[in-house]
Write a protein that holds these residues in place. Structure first.
Motif, mmCIF file in Angstrom:
data_model
loop_
_atom_site.group_PDB
_atom_site.id
_atom_site.type_symbol
_atom_site.label_atom_id
_atom_site.label_comp_id
_atom_site.label_asym_id
_atom_site.label_seq_id
_atom_site.Cartn_x
_atom_site.Cartn_y
_atom_site.Cartn_z
ATOM 1 N N ARG A 170 -27.363 24.694 9.538
ATOM 2 C CA ARG A 170 -28.164 24.280 10.688
ATOM 3 C C ARG A 170 -27.440 23.173 11.420
ATOM 4 O O ARG A 170 -26.740 22.359 10.817
ATOM 5 C CB ARG A 170 -29.543 23.778 10.231
ATOM 6 C CG ARG A 170 -30.452 23.406 11.390
ATOM 7 C CD ARG A 170 -31.836 22.988 10.916
ATOM 8 N NE ARG A 170 -31.878 21.590 10.471
ATOM 9 C CZ ARG A 170 -32.993 20.857 10.416
ATOM 10 N NH1 ARG A 170 -34.160 21.404 10.739
ATOM 11 N NH2 ARG A 170 -32.953 19.607 10.000
ATOM 12 N N HIS A 171 -27.594 23.155 12.734
ATOM 13 C CA HIS A 171 -27.151 22.039 13.564
ATOM 14 C C HIS A 171 -28.393 21.535 14.286
ATOM 15 O O HIS A 171 -29.240 22.327 14.711
ATOM 16 C CB HIS A 171 -26.090 22.505 14.573
ATOM 17 C CG HIS A 171 -25.490 21.388 15.361
ATOM 18 N ND1 HIS A 171 -24.334 20.734 14.978
ATOM 19 C CD2 HIS A 171 -25.895 20.784 16.514
ATOM 20 C CE1 HIS A 171 -24.042 19.797 15.862
ATOM 21 N NE2 HIS A 171 -24.984 19.802 16.797
ATOM 22 N N ILE A 172 -28.519 20.216 14.435
ATOM 23 C CA ILE A 172 -29.713 19.643 15.069
ATOM 24 C C ILE A 172 -29.553 19.757 16.586
ATOM 25 O O ILE A 172 -29.220 18.802 17.289
ATOM 26 C CB ILE A 172 -29.944 18.201 14.598
ATOM 27 C CG1 ILE A 172 -30.092 18.178 13.070
ATOM 28 C CG2 ILE A 172 -31.204 17.613 15.245
ATOM 29 C CD1 ILE A 172 -30.205 16.799 12.458
ATOM 30 N N THR A 217 -26.987 32.546 6.972
ATOM 31 C CA THR A 217 -28.086 32.455 7.929
ATOM 32 C C THR A 217 -27.860 31.255 8.843
ATOM 33 O O THR A 217 -27.017 30.394 8.573
ATOM 34 C CB THR A 217 -29.435 32.290 7.208
ATOM 35 O OG1 THR A 217 -29.446 31.037 6.508
ATOM 36 C CG2 THR A 217 -29.670 33.428 6.219
ATOM 37 N N TYR A 218 -28.663 31.177 9.917
ATOM 38 C CA TYR A 218 -28.599 30.019 10.803
ATOM 39 C C TYR A 218 -30.017 29.616 11.195
ATOM 40 O O TYR A 218 -30.796 30.433 11.689
ATOM 41 C CB TYR A 218 -27.778 30.307 12.066
ATOM 42 C CG TYR A 218 -27.689 29.073 12.941
ATOM 43 C CD1 TYR A 218 -26.828 28.039 12.610
ATOM 44 C CD2 TYR A 218 -28.510 28.926 14.055
ATOM 45 C CE1 TYR A 218 -26.777 26.880 13.374
ATOM 46 C CE2 TYR A 218 -28.471 27.779 14.824
ATOM 47 C CZ TYR A 218 -27.606 26.756 14.478
ATOM 48 O OH TYR A 218 -27.571 25.604 15.218
ATOM 49 N N ASP A 219 -30.354 28.331 10.946
ATOM 50 C CA ASP A 219 -31.659 27.787 11.317
ATOM 51 C C ASP A 219 -31.602 27.168 12.706
ATOM 52 O O ASP A 219 -30.717 26.336 12.981
ATOM 53 C CB ASP A 219 -32.100 26.725 10.309
ATOM 54 C CG ASP A 219 -32.866 27.291 9.130
ATOM 55 O OD1 ASP A 219 -33.913 26.721 8.782
ATOM 56 O OD2 ASP A 219 -32.419 28.307 8.562
ATOM 57 N N LYS A 256 -26.454 40.840 14.849
ATOM 58 C CA LYS A 256 -26.299 41.013 13.401
ATOM 59 C C LYS A 256 -26.430 39.693 12.628
ATOM 60 O O LYS A 256 -26.312 39.688 11.403
ATOM 61 C CB LYS A 256 -24.947 41.660 13.096
ATOM 62 C CG LYS A 256 -24.833 43.082 13.629
ATOM 63 C CD LYS A 256 -23.510 43.719 13.244
ATOM 64 C CE LYS A 256 -23.429 45.156 13.748
ATOM 65 N NZ LYS A 256 -22.129 45.795 13.382
ATOM 66 N N GLN A 257 -26.692 38.605 13.340
ATOM 67 C CA GLN A 257 -26.850 37.302 12.697
ATOM 68 C C GLN A 257 -28.324 37.064 12.364
ATOM 69 O O GLN A 257 -29.199 37.287 13.200
ATOM 70 C CB GLN A 257 -26.345 36.192 13.624
ATOM 71 C CG GLN A 257 -26.607 34.775 13.127
ATOM 72 C CD GLN A 257 -25.923 34.484 11.799
ATOM 73 O OE1 GLN A 257 -24.782 34.889 11.586
ATOM 74 N NE2 GLN A 257 -26.605 33.788 10.903
ATOM 75 N N SER A 258 -28.601 36.593 11.166
ATOM 76 C CA SER A 258 -29.967 36.250 10.768
ATOM 77 C C SER A 258 -30.291 34.835 11.233
ATOM 78 O O SER A 258 -29.638 33.873 10.817
ATOM 79 C CB SER A 258 -30.112 36.340 9.246
ATOM 80 O OG SER A 258 -29.940 37.665 8.802
ATOM 81 N N PHE A 259 -31.308 34.715 12.090
ATOM 82 C CA PHE A 259 -31.741 33.428 12.628
ATOM 83 C C PHE A 259 -33.131 33.083 12.095
ATOM 84 O O PHE A 259 -34.002 33.952 11.997
ATOM 85 C CB PHE A 259 -31.820 33.461 14.161
ATOM 86 C CG PHE A 259 -30.506 33.569 14.861
ATOM 87 C CD1 PHE A 259 -29.748 32.441 15.134
ATOM 88 C CD2 PHE A 259 -30.029 34.804 15.278
ATOM 89 C CE1 PHE A 259 -28.531 32.548 15.807
ATOM 90 C CE2 PHE A 259 -28.817 34.918 15.947
ATOM 91 C CZ PHE A 259 -28.067 33.785 16.213
#
Length: 276
Positions: free
Chosen positions: A104-106, A134-136, A156-159
């Motif tokens: 994750r990036h803020i 994954t990416y939050d 195709k990226q899981s968000f």
């Protein structure tokens, strides 16, 4: 397995953690797994996803170290500089820690409305996809447009959307946020955490009804298979107890089947973060 999909731990430092202002004194101290483990057990929560609160590789190492010492840690969402020229090499090095499921990036702290669409950041997202991470998404309303563009560019990226994109519960703003949620939920690769609500309300004078239209809208848009429970503990302590956060979530479970409740309380998070 019942999972709290959003918890933080830190060794408080007034410089590093300057975002914890004096009106948040209750959390201006260290928070470690021993501070929450009994509460989780008492409430039949089997484990937690630890999410970065500081933008440093040391933060990622710290969360991995905690995971090695405490079985309650089921996944780590760390930080890595996605804009780095050697992002591929960094991800390869971090892959020796299977507890790291994503990053994750803020973004909400970034003034650039198009931060997510910077070419270097886009390259970093592609690297996450390649390596199965994954990416939050932690965003501010000024990032709505770029968030939609970013998600559209990476099917195709899981968000995972953190804290329902922080709706302005305290002031009752709804329409712009609701439109964004509807548009974002149209992408099947995006999940959403029902979390962080109490800190968006009047900390000293909220009621469960304050959250109703926001939660119901998220459920209607994402469906019951792409939402997860998250406490945002210990940040949530500025406005509530852990039990109150659970109570808020439970309020909206009346129309859920037993299987759908199991999904919300854990199976959706297990599936998204590949928890074993």
């Amino acid at each position: 397995m019942r999972i709290d999909s959003h918890q933080h731990f830190w060794l408080f430092d007034p410089v590093k953690d300057a975002w914890i202002t004096n009106d948040m004194k209750v959390i201006q101290r260290n928070f470690l797994p021993n501070d929450i483990s009994k509460t989780l057990k008492d409430n039949r929560i089997d484990g937690a996803v630890l999410v970065q609160a500081d933008q440093s590789l040391r933060e990622t190492d710290f969360l991995v170290e905690l995971a090695g010492a405490y079985k309650m840690v089921k996944a780590v969402v760390g930080w890595v500089d996605l804009r780095s020229d050697d992002i591929e090499e960094q991800l390869q090095r971090l892959s020796v820690h299977p507890i790291i499921k994503g990053f994750r990036h803020i973004i909400e702290a970034e003034a650039d409305v198009d931060f997510l669409m910077q070419p270097t950041f886009q390259r970093g997202i592609k690297a996450l996809t390649k390596h199965g991470y994954t990416y939050d998404l932690l965003i501010h309303p000024r990032h709505y447009s770029s968030t939609l563009k970013c998600v559209a560019a990476h099917p195709k990226q899981s968000f995972m959307l953190d804290h329902m994109a922080k709706p302005a519960v305290a002031t009752g703003e709804f329409e712009e946020w609701a439109t964004f949620i509807e548009e974002l939920a149209a992408f099947p690769n995006v999940y959403c955490k029902i979390s962080g609500l109490v800190t968006q309300a009047d900390w000293n004078n909220w009621s469960v009804t304050d959250f109703e239209r926001y939660v119901q809208h998220v459920i209607a848009c994402f469906g019951k298979g792409r939402i997860c429970f998250g406490s945002d503990w210990p940040v949530s302590l500025v406005a509530s107890t852990y039990e109150e956060v659970l109570m808020i979530a439970n309020t909206y479970m009346d129309e859920f089947s037993e299987s759908e409740r199991a999904d919300f309380w854990g199976r959706n998070a297990v599936r998204f973060y590949h928890i074993t």
